[in-house]
Design an enzyme around this catalytic site. Structure first.
Site, PDB file in Angstrom:
ATOM      1  N   LYS A  68      -1.594  -1.380 -12.615  1.00  0.00           N
ATOM      2  CA  LYS A  68      -2.813  -2.118 -12.253  1.00  0.00           C
ATOM      3  C   LYS A  68      -4.034  -1.298 -12.660  1.00  0.00           C
ATOM      4  O   LYS A  68      -5.010  -1.812 -13.160  1.00  0.00           O
ATOM      5  CB  LYS A  68      -2.814  -2.401 -10.746  1.00  0.00           C
TER       6      LYS A  68
ATOM      7  N   HIS B 100       2.249   0.130  -3.720  1.00  0.00           N
ATOM      8  CA  HIS B 100       2.626   1.536  -3.484  1.00  0.00           C
ATOM      9  C   HIS B 100       4.119   1.637  -3.156  1.00  0.00           C
ATOM     10  O   HIS B 100       4.809   2.559  -3.602  1.00  0.00           O
ATOM     11  CB  HIS B 100       1.836   2.116  -2.305  1.00  0.00           C
TER      12      HIS B 100
ATOM     13  N   GLU C   2       2.472  -3.216  -0.869  1.00  0.00           N
ATOM     14  CA  GLU C   2       3.727  -3.396  -1.595  1.00  0.00           C
ATOM     15  C   GLU C   2       3.696  -2.734  -2.984  1.00  0.00           C
ATOM     16  O   GLU C   2       4.726  -2.280  -3.480  1.00  0.00           O
ATOM     17  CB  GLU C   2       4.017  -4.902  -1.679  1.00  0.00           C
TER      18      GLU C   2
ATOM     19  N   SER D 255      -3.962  -4.627  -4.109  1.00  0.00           N
ATOM     20  CA  SER D 255      -4.927  -3.524  -4.106  1.00  0.00           C
ATOM     21  C   SER D 255      -5.391  -3.304  -2.676  1.00  0.00           C
ATOM     22  O   SER D 255      -5.547  -4.274  -1.921  1.00  0.00           O
ATOM     23  CB  SER D 255      -6.130  -3.901  -4.980  1.00  0.00           C
ATOM     24  N   SER D 256      -5.638  -2.046  -2.324  1.00  0.00           N
ATOM     25  CA  SER D 256      -6.161  -1.767  -0.985  1.00  0.00           C
ATOM     26  C   SER D 256      -7.507  -2.456  -0.800  1.00  0.00           C
ATOM     27  O   SER D 256      -7.873  -2.847   0.308  1.00  0.00           O
ATOM     28  CB  SER D 256      -6.328  -0.260  -0.788  1.00  0.00           C
ATOM     29  N   ARG D 257      -8.257  -2.614  -1.886  1.00  0.00           N
ATOM     30  CA  ARG D 257      -9.591  -3.235  -1.778  1.00  0.00           C
ATOM     31  C   ARG D 257      -9.523  -4.738  -1.556  1.00  0.00           C
ATOM     32  O   ARG D 257     -10.556  -5.352  -1.246  1.00  0.00           O
ATOM     33  CB  ARG D 257     -10.422  -2.902  -3.018  1.00  0.00           C
TER      34      ARG D 257
ATOM     35  N   LEU E 190      -1.509   1.743   2.352  1.00  0.00           N
ATOM     36  CA  LEU E 190      -0.392   1.444   1.451  1.00  0.00           C
ATOM     37  C   LEU E 190       0.014  -0.025   1.511  1.00  0.00           C
ATOM     38  O   LEU E 190       0.051  -0.631   2.581  1.00  0.00           O
ATOM     39  CB  LEU E 190       0.803   2.341   1.813  1.00  0.00           C
TER      40      LEU E 190
END
Ligand code: PAF
Length: 284
Positions: free
Chosen positions: A152, A40, A38, A188-190, A36
């Site tokens: 996004k 999220h 910001e 993004s987590s990525r 998670l």
């Protein structure tokens, strides 16, 4: 009560939510794949603001990853996720193991035609069937709620909205603005995959999309000219490998012959092993 309460089974989540509903409370739901950030957190805050009970799911859904994609290496950190959720006042954290969600091979899937087909759908065959199927399942588990999704993943939001309309889910889908780093990179987590050099280069995506939107605002009406402008800016960055750039009608996701109405510019770009997507809106 200690918050969030972590729940790993479908049965327990249903029971807990039934108690809240019996007490007349509304449910806000934020589906995630964890790690998670910001972005999220902003969805959790929106849910916290509008709903009485906030549920966050953390489930890295194997169905939406294609062959050779990053299912095994997708970043995971459940302890940190629980801390982020706690800081945002989340009530229930639903963290089902894969066997809880898919105890047997899945024979029933949800497929949303048309809106799933271009862009991410073309680049990642089967991806949106996997997303629609798990989101349908999560909606059936959580029940009537407001569900919060980030803009996004603009095409995902369109797919989920359409699925909810077509299949009459008792869910109100709420789209929330993309949260960005100070230099414009969409969270993004990525982004965790980026090397420092790639991280420095990655804001080119947003810069290029904004330049495209500015050209439309200044009178450009030819989608091909806008695509070429955006692609040119991204391709000038040596670390970036452009996957696609499109300018589409924001509702149908079809490419108009002449740019008018509510439009969305979207791009997918690889930086090494990170494949990042972003989009901006513009209205003519
Ligand atoms: O956007 C995501 O994180 C995922 O696609 C979602 C909606 C949680 C479904 O797995």
């Amino acid at each position: 009560m200690d918050r969030p309460l972590t729940v790993t089974t479908i049965g327990e989540l249903r029971d807990r939510l039934a108690e809240h509903r019996a007490a007349g409370r509304t449910v806000g739901f934020v589906p995630t794949m964890g790690y998670l950030h910001e972005g999220h957190a902003s969805l959790m805050r929106a849910a916290r603001e509008h709903d009485d009970v906030v549920v966050v799911s953390v489930f890295v859904n194997p169905l939406q990853f294609g062959e050779g994609e990053d299912l095994d290496t997708y970043p995971r950190d459940l302890e940190r996720d629980a801390r982020v959720a706690a800081a945002e006042g989340v009530d229930l954290l639903f963290v089902p193991p894969v066997e809880e969600m898919y105890p047997e091979p899945v024979l029933t899937t949800v497929s949303v035609a048309k809106v799933s087909e271009p862009m991410e759908g073309a680049a990642r065959p089967g991806h949106f069937d996997g997303v629609a199927t798990v989101v349908a399942k999560l909606f059936n588990i959580v029940g009537p709620c407001r569900a919060y999704f980030g803009a996004k993943d603009f095409q995902q939001l369109a797919v989920v909205r359409r699925m909810v309309r077509d299949l009459s889910f008792p869910v109100e889908v709420v789209g929330c603005p993309t949260v960005r780093e100070l230099d414009g990179l969409a969270m993004s987590s990525r982004n965790a995959y980026l090397t420092p050099e790639q991280r420095e280069a990655a804001p080119v995506i947003y810069r290029a999309l904004r330049a495209g939107a500015a050209a439309i605002a200044a009178g450009e009406r030819d989608p091909q000219a806008v695509r070429e402008l955006v692609a040119g800016i991204i391709e000038a960055e040596p670390l970036a490998e452009l996957d696609y750039v499109e300018v589409v009608d924001a509702d149908s996701l079809a490419t108009p012959e002449t740019l008018q109405g509510n439009l969305r510019l979207l791009a997918a770009v690889r930086f090494g092993r990170a494949r990042l997507i972003d989009n901006v809106g513009v209205t003519v």
